[in-house]
Design an enzyme around this catalytic site. Structure first.
Site, PDB file in Angstrom:
ATOM      1  N   ARG A  10       0.680  -1.917  -0.120  1.00  0.00           N
ATOM      2  CA  ARG A  10       0.317  -0.146  -0.252  1.00  0.00           C
ATOM      3  C   ARG A  10       0.547   1.230  -0.193  1.00  0.00           C
ATOM      4  O   ARG A  10       0.309   2.473   0.189  1.00  0.00           O
ATOM      5  CB  ARG A  10      -0.830   0.189   1.095  1.00  0.00           C
ATOM      6  CG  ARG A  10      -2.363  -0.865   0.713  1.00  0.00           C
ATOM      7  CD  ARG A  10      -2.840  -1.034   2.047  1.00  0.00           C
ATOM      8  NE  ARG A  10      -2.359  -1.859   2.842  1.00  0.00           N
ATOM      9  CZ  ARG A  10      -2.936  -1.458   4.215  1.00  0.00           C
ATOM     10  NH1 ARG A  10      -3.908  -0.865   5.208  1.00  0.00           N
ATOM     11  NH2 ARG A  10      -2.446  -2.422   5.337  1.00  0.00           N
ATOM     12  N   ARG A  49      27.187  25.751   1.713  1.00  0.00           N
ATOM     13  CA  ARG A  49      27.538  24.121   0.475  1.00  0.00           C
ATOM     14  C   ARG A  49      28.598  23.105   2.198  1.00  0.00           C
ATOM     15  O   ARG A  49      29.721  24.348   2.249  1.00  0.00           O
ATOM     16  CB  ARG A  49      27.873  24.337  -0.748  1.00  0.00           C
ATOM     17  CG  ARG A  49      26.300  24.775  -1.465  1.00  0.00           C
ATOM     18  CD  ARG A  49      27.406  25.090  -3.096  1.00  0.00           C
ATOM     19  NE  ARG A  49      27.839  24.097  -3.478  1.00  0.00           N
ATOM     20  CZ  ARG A  49      28.069  24.271  -4.734  1.00  0.00           C
ATOM     21  NH1 ARG A  49      28.524  25.007  -5.288  1.00  0.00           N
ATOM     22  NH2 ARG A  49      29.018  22.919  -5.483  1.00  0.00           N
ATOM     23  N   GLY A  83      -4.549  -7.581  14.631  1.00  0.00           N
ATOM     24  CA  GLY A  83      -4.619  -8.334  15.878  1.00  0.00           C
ATOM     25  C   GLY A  83      -5.440  -8.225  16.514  1.00  0.00           C
ATOM     26  O   GLY A  83      -4.985  -7.669  17.149  1.00  0.00           O
TER      27      GLY A  83
HETATM   28  C1  UD1 Z   1       0.624  -8.613  12.169  1.00  0.00           C
HETATM   29  C2  UD1 Z   1       0.013  -9.505  13.349  1.00  0.00           C
HETATM   30  C3  UD1 Z   1      -1.468  -8.634  13.913  1.00  0.00           C
HETATM   31  C4  UD1 Z   1      -0.731  -7.216  14.763  1.00  0.00           C
HETATM   32  C5  UD1 Z   1      -0.043  -6.217  13.605  1.00  0.00           C
HETATM   33  C6  UD1 Z   1       0.292  -4.962  13.901  1.00  0.00           C
HETATM   34  C7  UD1 Z   1       0.472 -10.972  13.041  1.00  0.00           C
HETATM   35  C8  UD1 Z   1       0.127 -12.896  11.765  1.00  0.00           C
HETATM   36  N1  UD1 Z   1      -0.477 -10.588  12.739  1.00  0.00           N
HETATM   37  O1  UD1 Z   1       0.155  -8.740  11.068  1.00  0.00           O
HETATM   38  O2  UD1 Z   1      -2.001  -9.708  14.871  1.00  0.00           O
HETATM   39  O3  UD1 Z   1      -1.800  -6.626  15.020  1.00  0.00           O
HETATM   40  O4  UD1 Z   1       0.970  -7.237  12.793  1.00  0.00           O
HETATM   41  O5  UD1 Z   1       1.077  -3.978  13.208  1.00  0.00           O
HETATM   42  O6  UD1 Z   1       1.808 -11.512  13.180  1.00  0.00           O
HETATM   43  N2  UD1 Z   1       6.702  -9.453   7.265  1.00  0.00           N
HETATM   44  C9  UD1 Z   1       7.928 -10.413   7.506  1.00  0.00           C
HETATM   45  N3  UD1 Z   1       7.929 -11.474   6.218  1.00  0.00           N
HETATM   46  C10 UD1 Z   1       6.502 -12.469   6.649  1.00  0.00           C
HETATM   47  C11 UD1 Z   1       5.681 -11.397   6.550  1.00  0.00           C
HETATM   48  C12 UD1 Z   1       5.732 -10.069   7.216  1.00  0.00           C
HETATM   49  O7  UD1 Z   1       9.056 -10.440   7.439  1.00  0.00           O
HETATM   50  O8  UD1 Z   1       6.486 -13.641   5.723  1.00  0.00           O
HETATM   51  C13 UD1 Z   1       7.047  -8.084   8.256  1.00  0.00           C
HETATM   52  C14 UD1 Z   1       6.329  -7.753   8.020  1.00  0.00           C
HETATM   53  O9  UD1 Z   1       7.372  -7.416   6.408  1.00  0.00           O
HETATM   54  C15 UD1 Z   1       5.978  -6.823   8.418  1.00  0.00           C
HETATM   55  C16 UD1 Z   1       6.191  -7.870   9.769  1.00  0.00           C
HETATM   56  O10 UD1 Z   1       6.392  -8.794   9.310  1.00  0.00           O
HETATM   57  O11 UD1 Z   1       7.137  -5.644   9.001  1.00  0.00           O
HETATM   58  C17 UD1 Z   1       4.294  -7.792   9.490  1.00  0.00           C
HETATM   59  O12 UD1 Z   1       3.462  -8.066   8.898  1.00  0.00           O
HETATM   60  P1  UD1 Z   1       2.410  -7.917   8.181  1.00  0.00           P
HETATM   61  O13 UD1 Z   1       2.058  -8.648   7.393  1.00  0.00           O
HETATM   62  O14 UD1 Z   1       2.337  -6.474   8.601  1.00  0.00           O
HETATM   63  O15 UD1 Z   1       1.034  -8.128   9.492  1.00  0.00           O
HETATM   64  P2  UD1 Z   1       0.012  -7.662  10.032  1.00  0.00           P
HETATM   65  O16 UD1 Z   1      -0.942  -8.252   8.999  1.00  0.00           O
HETATM   66  O17 UD1 Z   1       0.233  -6.183   9.637  1.00  0.00           O
END
Ligand code: UD1
Ligand code: MG
Length: 525
Positions: free
Chosen positions: A33, A353, A160
């Site tokens: 997004r 500069r 979550g």
């Molecule tokens: C996650 C939490 C949610 C919480 C929210 C807070 C889970 C399942 N859910 O949801 O409960 O309220 O964060 O913001 O964890 N990422 C990876 N690899 C992956 C997936 C994600 O590195 O395979 C990283 C993303 O870059 C990000 C973070 O993990 O920095 C969270 O991932 P995101 O997809 O944003 O999870 P949310 O749906 O926001």
């Protein structure tokens, strides 16, 4: 002068360290997004990237190892980490199969990790070090298997939910898309920041299913798994939910920027810095300000900028990696990598500069650009000049529209102007060249040879005034009419008996010294 007088006032403290600790930052997601070629965690926010803020919040833990899970834009993220956190280990998650999968990969890359594992989503830049420290302290103090940082928020959409049992104990964390209607009404959310016991986390991660709406391995499922196995799981509630705000698009990023601006500005005001208009003052978290500095409206202070006591900066100023000494003033100007000495004065409308260095009480005035040059103590460059690759001695005066001609199309050359030298207006100093101490240069000169100390350098052609030229060549113009009127008046005045007839008209440039001192408004005070 470059010494930092005050540290950024975070109030962070280093937690005592009875445990081995590992920090895992999750930064593999795309951040769809954001609609950006730049990976989400690399977007800047008041002096650090998003992931930079997260790493800074974890830094006081002094963890034994820090692992950053990278995926989308991995090369860019790795290059950034090498710059800002070379001690962190990037670990590649080639496919984003969920937060649980990401942590599993991180721990596989750190098989020796024992003790506490702190996991932080890479997109929560307002998180404070104190909050991470308090989470870890609570977790370790309680001997919990897993502790989640939670917050009560006005709008939990997309996050979550923390589901508690009748006794208030954590039962599970449910993603919004998997939640029942009743669960969606819960406003206590998972901030995406956790502390785990390494061994029990490893064990639980091996048991995660992908039986959810996204078909991913959810890190959050670890809590229900451990809880139902009788392991102690805990919730640590953040005092201020603002710290837990994530960043998913550029609108949220702008909101976070305003919130961080307000936090930084408030902290500086509480240490004794005056911000005349905090709403239009943007100070990077990496900037240092001394007590009684004054920052006027519409001012940006960025990078390693330092402002000393009693200095006044603004309105309408941008300073990047610039050191401003005590009592200096900078008004409506832009500076990058410059040094402004104590009591020096810059602007309005100056451009400093890299390696522009102004000594004590030096002045760089209006529409003046300075690059890679020293302006000596009390020296003045008041108006409309370019100063490049120069050394200007103390108390020298550089007249309006002086150009330090430093570039021959291939190479840059230096110019030296000695102590208390005087350069008349509209002079070109064609480098390499040296004007000695106390020397003068006549206005309008193009100086290509050294001027010895105390000498006058002058390169002007003698002036000729050709009488009657306008009447002959520009007949009928307003100029010709004005000249005719002036001549008629002159003739009346020089009629026998008039006082003016005793004077004598001078044609030509007989006295260059007079012309040099006639630099007029260059002798500014
Ligand atoms: C996650 C939490 C949610 C919480 C929210 C807070 C889970 C399942 N859910 O949801 O409960 O309220 O964060 O913001 O964890 N990422 C990876 N690899 C992956 C997936 C994600 O590195 O395979 C990283 C993303 O870059 C990000 C973070 O993990 O920095 C969270 O991932 P995101 O997809 O944003 O999870 P949310 O749906 O926001
Ligand atoms: Mg998220």
């Amino acid at each position: 002068m470059a010494a930092r007088l005050f540290a950024v006032p975070t109030g962070a403290r280093v937690v005592s360290q009875p445990h081995l600790r590992t920090v895992v930052v999750l930064a593999a997601g795309e951040g769809k997004r954001m609609k950006s070629a730049l990976p989400k965690v690399l977007h800047p926010l008041l002096g650090r990237t998003l992931v930079g803020h997260v790493l800074a919040a974890a830094a006081p833990l002094a963890a034994d190892r820090t692992v950053v899970v990278v995926g989308h834009g991995a090369d860019q993220v790795r290059a950034h980490l090498a710059e800002i956190a070379p001690e962190a280990t990037p670990v590649l998650q080639a496919e984003q199969l969920g937060t649980g999968h990401a942590v599993r990969i991180a721990l596989d890359a750190a098989p020796e990790a024992t003790g506490t594992v702190v996991v932080i989503n890479g997109d929560v830049p307002l998180l404070r070090p104190e909050t991470v420290a308090a989470l870890v302290e609570a977790h370790e103090g309680a001997g919990a298997a897993a502790t989640v940082l939670a917050a009560e928020v006005p709008d939990p959409t997309g996050l979550g939910r923390i589901v508690r049992d009748a006794d208030g104990r954590l039962e599970q964390i449910v993603e919004e898309r998997d939640a029942t209607g009743a669960q969606r009404a819960i406003r206590e959310i998972n901030a995406g920041i956790y502390a785990f016991d390494a061994a029990r986390l490893r064990d639980a991660l091996g048991k995660l299913s992908t039986d959810n709406d996204q078909g991913e391995e959810y890190l959050t499922d670890v809590f229900a798994l451990l809880g139902s196995a009788g392991e102690p799981v805990a919730v640590h509630v953040a005092a201020d939910h603002v710290e837990t705000l994530g960043c998913n698009d550029r609108v949220e990023l702008a909101t976070l920027r305003r919130l961080l601006r307000d936090r930084v500005n408030e902290a500086w005001m509480r240490t004794g810095v005056s911000l005349l208009d905090p709403d239009t003052t943007w100070i990077d978290v990496t900037v240092a300000l001394d007590r009684d500095a004054v920052v006027d409206q519409n001012t940006q202070l960025r990078g390693g900028t330092v402002v000393g006591t009693g200095a006044v900066v603004g309105p309408d100023v941008t300073l990047i990696d610039t050191v401003v000494g005590p009592g200096a003033t900078v008004l409506r100007s832009h500076a990058v990598g410059a040094e402004v000495g104590p009591g020096a004065s810059v602007g309005p409308y100056a451009y400093l500069r890299p390696d522009a260095r102004l000594a004590e009480k030096a002045k760089v005035g209006t529409f003046v650009e300075v690059k890679n040059s020293e302006v000596g103590a009390g020296a003045k460059v008041p108006h409309l000049s370019y100063v490049g690759d120069a050394t200007i001695g103390a108390k020298a005066n550089i007249g309006a529209a002086t150009i330090f001609v430093n570039y021959d199309g291939v190479n840059k050359h230096r110019t030296t102007v000695g102590e208390a030298a005087f350069i008349g207006c509209d002079t070109s100093l064609i480098a390499p060249v040296e004007v000695g101490a106390g020397a003068y240069v006549a206005a309008g000169s193009a100086i290509t040879q050294d001027v010895p100390p105390g000498a006058l350098g002058v390169t002007r052609a003698p002036q000729r005034s050709i009488d009657g030229w306008v009447a002959r060549k520009r007949a009928g113009t307003a100029s010709a009419e004005a000249a005719a009127r002036a001549q008629a008046a002159d003739e009346d005045a020089s009629a026998p008996g008039s006082r003016a007839s005793e004077g004598e008209a001078i044609h030509g440039d007989a006295e260059p010294v007079g012309s040099a001192s006639g630099a007029g408004d260059t002798a500014t005070e």
